[in-house]
Design a protein around this motif. Structure first.
Motif, PDB file in Angstrom:
ATOM      1  N   ALA A 216       0.833  -1.201   0.000  1.00 26.42           N
ATOM      2  CA  ALA A 216       0.000   0.000   0.000  1.00 26.42           C
ATOM      3  C   ALA A 216       0.869   1.253   0.000  1.00 26.42           C
ATOM      4  CB  ALA A 216      -0.920  -0.003   1.225  1.00 26.42           C
ATOM      5  N   GLY A 217       1.940   1.245   0.798  1.00 24.49           N
ATOM      6  CA  GLY A 217       2.842   2.396   0.829  1.00 24.49           C
ATOM      7  C   GLY A 217       3.555   2.595  -0.488  1.00 24.49           C
ATOM      8  N   ALA A 218       3.983   1.487  -1.104  1.00 27.95           N
ATOM      9  CA  ALA A 218       4.670   1.586  -2.389  1.00 27.95           C
ATOM     10  C   ALA A 218       3.740   2.137  -3.470  1.00 27.95           C
ATOM     11  CB  ALA A 218       5.214   0.225  -2.796  1.00 27.95           C
ATOM     12  N   GLU A 219       2.482   1.689  -3.456  1.00 24.67           N
ATOM     13  CA  GLU A 219       1.520   2.202  -4.436  1.00 24.67           C
ATOM     14  C   GLU A 219       1.385   3.714  -4.299  1.00 24.67           C
ATOM     15  OE1 GLU A 219      -2.075   3.618  -6.194  1.00 24.67           O
ATOM     16  OE2 GLU A 219      -1.764   3.542  -4.024  1.00 24.67           O
ATOM     17  N   ARG A 220       1.273   4.214  -3.079  1.00 19.41           N
ATOM     18  CA  ARG A 220       1.180   5.666  -2.862  1.00 19.41           C
ATOM     19  C   ARG A 220       2.482   6.353  -3.251  1.00 19.41           C
ATOM     20  NH1 ARG A 220      -1.378   3.826   1.861  1.00 19.41           N
ATOM     21  NH2 ARG A 220       0.534   4.127   3.065  1.00 19.41           N
ATOM     22  N   TYR A 221       3.600   5.725  -2.900  1.00 20.88           N
ATOM     23  CA  TYR A 221       4.901   6.342  -3.171  1.00 20.88           C
ATOM     24  C   TYR A 221       5.105   6.559  -4.665  1.00 20.88           C
ATOM     25  CZ  TYR A 221       9.881   7.120  -3.443  1.00 20.88           C
ATOM     26  OH  TYR A 221      11.103   7.658  -3.720  1.00 20.88           O
ATOM     27  N   TYR A 222       4.929   5.508  -5.460  1.00 20.92           N
ATOM     28  CA  TYR A 222       5.202   5.626  -6.896  1.00 20.92           C
ATOM     29  C   TYR A 222       4.181   6.513  -7.600  1.00 20.92           C
ATOM     30  CZ  TYR A 222       8.778   2.136  -6.199  1.00 20.92           C
ATOM     31  OH  TYR A 222       9.896   1.487  -5.746  1.00 20.92           O
ATOM     32  N   ARG A 223       2.958   6.564  -7.045  1.00 20.13           N
ATOM     33  CA  ARG A 223       1.962   7.445  -7.641  1.00 20.13           C
ATOM     34  C   ARG A 223       2.293   8.913  -7.372  1.00 20.13           C
ATOM     35  NH1 ARG A 223      -2.760   8.203  -5.070  1.00 20.13           N
ATOM     36  NH2 ARG A 223      -2.668   6.128  -4.112  1.00 20.13           N
ATOM     37  N   THR A 224       2.855   9.206  -6.207  1.00 17.72           N
ATOM     38  CA  THR A 224       3.191  10.603  -5.890  1.00 17.72           C
ATOM     39  C   THR A 224       4.566  11.005  -6.415  1.00 17.72           C
ATOM     40  OG1 THR A 224       4.074   9.948  -3.731  1.00 17.72           O
ATOM     41  CG2 THR A 224       1.763  10.598  -3.821  1.00 17.72           C
ATOM     42  N   MET A 225       5.454  10.024  -6.637  1.00 19.72           N
ATOM     43  CA  MET A 225       6.824  10.335  -7.047  1.00 19.72           C
ATOM     44  C   MET A 225       6.867  11.109  -8.360  1.00 19.72           C
ATOM     45  SD  MET A 225      10.014   7.708  -7.608  1.00 19.72           S
ATOM     46  CE  MET A 225       9.251   6.942  -9.037  1.00 19.72           C
ATOM     47  N   VAL A 226       6.008  10.754  -9.302  1.00  9.43           N
ATOM     48  CA  VAL A 226       6.069  11.373 -10.623  1.00  9.43           C
ATOM     49  C   VAL A 226       5.645  12.831 -10.585  1.00  9.43           C
ATOM     50  CG1 VAL A 226       5.742   9.203 -11.848  1.00  9.43           C
ATOM     51  CG2 VAL A 226       3.746  10.562 -11.199  1.00  9.43           C
ATOM     52  N   GLY A 227       4.940  13.242  -9.534  1.00  7.81           N
ATOM     53  CA  GLY A 227       4.509  14.628  -9.434  1.00  7.81           C
ATOM     54  C   GLY A 227       5.577  15.559  -8.917  1.00  7.81           C
ATOM     55  N   GLY A 228       6.714  15.013  -8.444  1.00  2.93           N
ATOM     56  CA  GLY A 228       7.757  15.850  -7.884  1.00  2.93           C
ATOM     57  C   GLY A 228       7.339  16.416  -6.536  1.00  2.93           C
ATOM     58  N   GLY A 229       8.163  17.292  -5.982  1.00  8.82           N
ATOM     59  CA  GLY A 229       7.849  17.903  -4.702  1.00  8.82           C
ATOM     60  C   GLY A 229       8.111  16.954  -3.547  1.00  8.82           C
ATOM     61  N   PRO A 230       7.677  17.344  -2.342  1.00  8.41           N
ATOM     62  CA  PRO A 230       8.020  16.585  -1.138  1.00  8.41           C
ATOM     63  C   PRO A 230       7.127  15.396  -0.850  1.00  8.41           C
ATOM     64  CG  PRO A 230       6.734  18.507  -0.535  1.00  8.41           C
ATOM     65  CD  PRO A 230       6.934  18.589  -2.034  1.00  8.41           C
ATOM     66  N   GLU A 231       6.019  15.224  -1.600  1.00  6.68           N
ATOM     67  CA  GLU A 231       5.013  14.276  -1.170  1.00  6.68           C
ATOM     68  C   GLU A 231       5.525  12.840  -1.129  1.00  6.68           C
ATOM     69  OE1 GLU A 231       1.737  12.968   0.585  1.00  6.68           O
ATOM     70  OE2 GLU A 231       2.337  15.053   0.283  1.00  6.68           O
ATOM     71  N   SER A 232       6.323  12.420  -2.121  1.00  4.61           N
ATOM     72  CA  SER A 232       6.790  11.037  -2.100  1.00  4.61           C
ATOM     73  C   SER A 232       7.732  10.797  -0.921  1.00  4.61           C
ATOM     74  CB  SER A 232       7.472  10.674  -3.425  1.00  4.61           C
ATOM     75  OG  SER A 232       8.601  11.502  -3.669  1.00  4.61           O
ATOM     76  N   THR A 408      20.561  -6.878  -7.433  1.00  4.29           N
ATOM     77  CA  THR A 408      19.699  -6.502  -8.538  1.00  4.29           C
ATOM     78  C   THR A 408      19.613  -4.991  -8.563  1.00  4.29           C
ATOM     79  OG1 THR A 408      17.752  -6.668  -7.127  1.00  4.29           O
ATOM     80  CG2 THR A 408      18.351  -8.619  -8.399  1.00  4.29           C
ATOM     81  N   PRO A 409      19.364  -4.385  -9.718  1.00  7.83           N
ATOM     82  CA  PRO A 409      19.379  -2.925  -9.802  1.00  7.83           C
ATOM     83  C   PRO A 409      18.415  -2.286  -8.819  1.00  7.83           C
ATOM     84  CG  PRO A 409      19.308  -3.895 -11.990  1.00  7.83           C
ATOM     85  CD  PRO A 409      19.088  -5.018 -11.020  1.00  7.83           C
ATOM     86  N   GLY A 410      18.874  -1.215  -8.197  1.00 11.98           N
ATOM     87  CA  GLY A 410      18.010  -0.471  -7.282  1.00 11.98           C
ATOM     88  C   GLY A 410      16.948   0.275  -8.033  1.00 11.98           C
ATOM     89  N   GLU A 411      15.805   0.462  -7.391  1.00  9.93           N
ATOM     90  CA  GLU A 411      14.746   1.270  -7.992  1.00  9.93           C
ATOM     91  C   GLU A 411      15.096   2.738  -7.841  1.00  9.93           C
ATOM     92  OE1 GLU A 411      10.885  -0.173  -6.671  1.00  9.93           O
ATOM     93  OE2 GLU A 411      11.847  -2.038  -6.122  1.00  9.93           O
ATOM     94  N   MET A 412      14.332   3.587  -8.481  1.00  6.49           N
ATOM     95  CA  MET A 412      14.672   4.999  -8.556  1.00  6.49           C
ATOM     96  C   MET A 412      14.259   5.775  -7.319  1.00  6.49           C
ATOM     97  SD  MET A 412      16.194   5.234 -11.442  1.00  6.49           S
ATOM     98  CE  MET A 412      16.146   6.946 -12.004  1.00  6.49           C
ATOM     99  N   GLU A 413      13.859   5.066  -6.260  1.00 11.16           N
ATOM    100  CA  GLU A 413      13.235   5.723  -5.138  1.00 11.16           C
ATOM    101  C   GLU A 413      14.111   6.751  -4.441  1.00 11.16           C
ATOM    102  OE1 GLU A 413      15.723   2.630  -3.919  1.00 11.16           O
ATOM    103  OE2 GLU A 413      13.935   2.339  -5.116  1.00 11.16           O
ATOM    104  N   THR A 414      15.390   6.494  -4.282  1.00  5.41           N
ATOM    105  CA  THR A 414      16.237   7.433  -3.560  1.00  5.41           C
ATOM    106  C   THR A 414      17.186   8.185  -4.488  1.00  5.41           C
ATOM    107  OG1 THR A 414      17.696   5.569  -3.076  1.00  5.41           O
ATOM    108  CG2 THR A 414      16.167   6.224  -1.356  1.00  5.41           C
ATOM    109  N   TYR A 415      16.990   8.059  -5.783  1.00 11.37           N
ATOM    110  CA  TYR A 415      17.824   8.739  -6.769  1.00 11.37           C
ATOM    111  C   TYR A 415      17.714  10.251  -6.602  1.00 11.37           C
ATOM    112  CZ  TYR A 415      19.639  10.034 -11.356  1.00 11.37           C
ATOM    113  OH  TYR A 415      20.379  10.581 -12.355  1.00 11.37           O
TER     114      TYR A 415
END
Length: 419
Positions: A216-232, A408-415
């Motif tokens: 559930a957290g990942a779903e929210r994270y990736y949905r907010t990540m593309v919008g930029g800003g602090p939300e993700s 395995t390659p890291g996801e873009m979460e902390t890039y």
């Protein structure tokens, strides 16, 4: 402010006195790759568990990977007899954050300590982070297949929703902005099923519930990540704070927790420029939820040394040079004032010097590091005495020692910084 030269573990006594009645002690690091931070943090954590009765360690790591370590250190049925075996199974880059010789040594000690105690009194090892979507999905399938077949349909629906995006889960976030691709309903249904089952079952059901919370957290994270800003960022740290609260409840009345995470998560965001950007972190959230008297935040810093990090996202780990901290920074001031190793315990702001109460640059190094940025980057304006309750100073540090691990390659979460 109390300053204690740091040499032997007994020199941590003033800090132990400060944290003795705390419910949560969060111990930071200004890099994810300094041996000295991990070693001192281990020494402090051993004493918190053995002398103060703390119940668990929760780290800035993935729940499924850390669950294998937990099962080893508490000697659960099916858990590895050697904790290093569990650590070597960490796969998501950057593996060295937890799959390293320093954490392996601590986990061996923790297992030996636990084996001398009844099962209900054993200290755990848990992951707080939000990124293990597919690993958590696999873990839920394993659980429902054996323990909760009625939840299988909900798990299959959630899996099918994410399946078109494969390992590139960030593409789900992009798609959810433009087409009807949101997986919220499927994830909520799965979360509800596992939450209900966890309420009446044991550790396996709780682990499944936590894996559903990760999804559930990942779903929210990736949905907010593309919008930029602090939300993700806020989704991630709120998830970690919520996980911490669930662990306190799970470990029972009177449970006390230790957190290992980067300074950027541990140190109260309100004492930095993160607050002006609308960002929160687990240190701030813990103080707000549990009260400042029940939470002790401990930061780390160094003047120069070496660090295990990478020059580019996804590269193999290497020992990199950390140059002397730039003039005017917290680290430069401490280099001028402090012994080679010291612990600082902050008290009444009226009794603290200006370099503790004023906003000075404070270095933060992530998994991706470019020393040439030192002239303008890698620093965060910080009021040290507000951000932390205590600070551990190492004038010079050395790189930690990664274990051999499948990566395995890291996801873009902390890039691009990886904090």
């Amino acid at each position: 402010m109390l300053v204690q030269r740091l040499g032997a573990p007994s020199d941590l006594d003033p800090l132990l006195e400060r944290v003795r009645d705390a419910r949560l002690v969060m111990i930071g690091e200004s890099t994810h790759g300094s041996y000295d931070y991990y070693r001192i943090r281990e020494q402090l954590t051993r004493r918190l568990i053995a002398e103060c009765g703390f119940s668990f360690v929760a780290v800035e790591g993935d729940w499924p990977d850390c669950e294998r370590v937990h099962r080893s250190v508490v000697a659960a049925p099916g858990g590895a007899a050697e904790p290093q075996t569990a650590l070597e199974r960490f796969e998501r880059w950057p593996t060295w954050m937890w799959a390293n010789a320093e954490v392996a040594r601590f986990c061996r000690w923790l297992r030996a300590w636990n084996l001398e105690r009844p099962e209900q009194d054993r200290a755990g090892f848990h992951g707080l982070d939000v990124y293990s979507l597919w690993e958590s999905m696999r873990a839920i399938f394993d659980y429902v297949g054996e323990e909760d077949p009625a939840s299988l349909e909900a798990a299959q629906d959630a899996y099918r929703c994410f399946e078109p995006y494969g390992k590139r889960v960030e593409e789900y976030g992009t798609a959810s902005r433009f087409v009807s691709a949101r997986c919220e309903e499927e994830v909520i249904r799965l979360l509800t099923r596992t939450r209900e089952h966890a309420a009446v079952d044991g550790p396996a059901a709780f682990a499944a519930w936590q894996n559903a919370e990760v999804i559930a957290g990942a779903e929210r994270y990736y949905r907010t990540m593309v919008g930029g800003g602090p939300e993700s960022w806020n989704v991630r740290d709120t998830h970690m704070a919520d996980t911490l609260d669930r662990l306190l409840s799970r470990h029972g009345p009177g449970a006390r927790g230790i957190v290992w995470a980067h300074n950027t998560h541990v140190g109260d965001a309100r004492a930095t420029d993160m607050a002006a950007d609308g960002m929160v972190n687990i240190g701030q959230l813990a103080r707000e939820r549990h009260g400042s008297d029940a939470v002790v935040l401990v930061g780390f810093g160094c003047w120069r040394g070496t660090v295990t990090a990478v020059p580019r996202w996804g590269s193999p780990a290497e020992a990199m040079l950390v140059p002397p901290a730039r003039p005017g920074s917290v680290e430069h001031r401490l280099h001028e004032l402090m012994p080679e190793r010291a612990v600082l315990v902050f008290g009444d702001p009226a009794d603290q010097p200006g370099w503790v109460t004023d906003a000075l640059d404070h270095r933060a190094i992530g998994v991706v590091y470019d020393p040439s940025f030192e002239a303008w980057g890698n620093y965060m304006p910080t009021r040290l005495g507000e951000r932390y309750d205590a600070f551990i100073w190492c004038d010079e540090t050395t790189a930690l020692h990664p274990l051999p691990a499948l990566t395995t390659p890291g996801e873009m979460e902390t890039y691009p910084a990886g904090t």
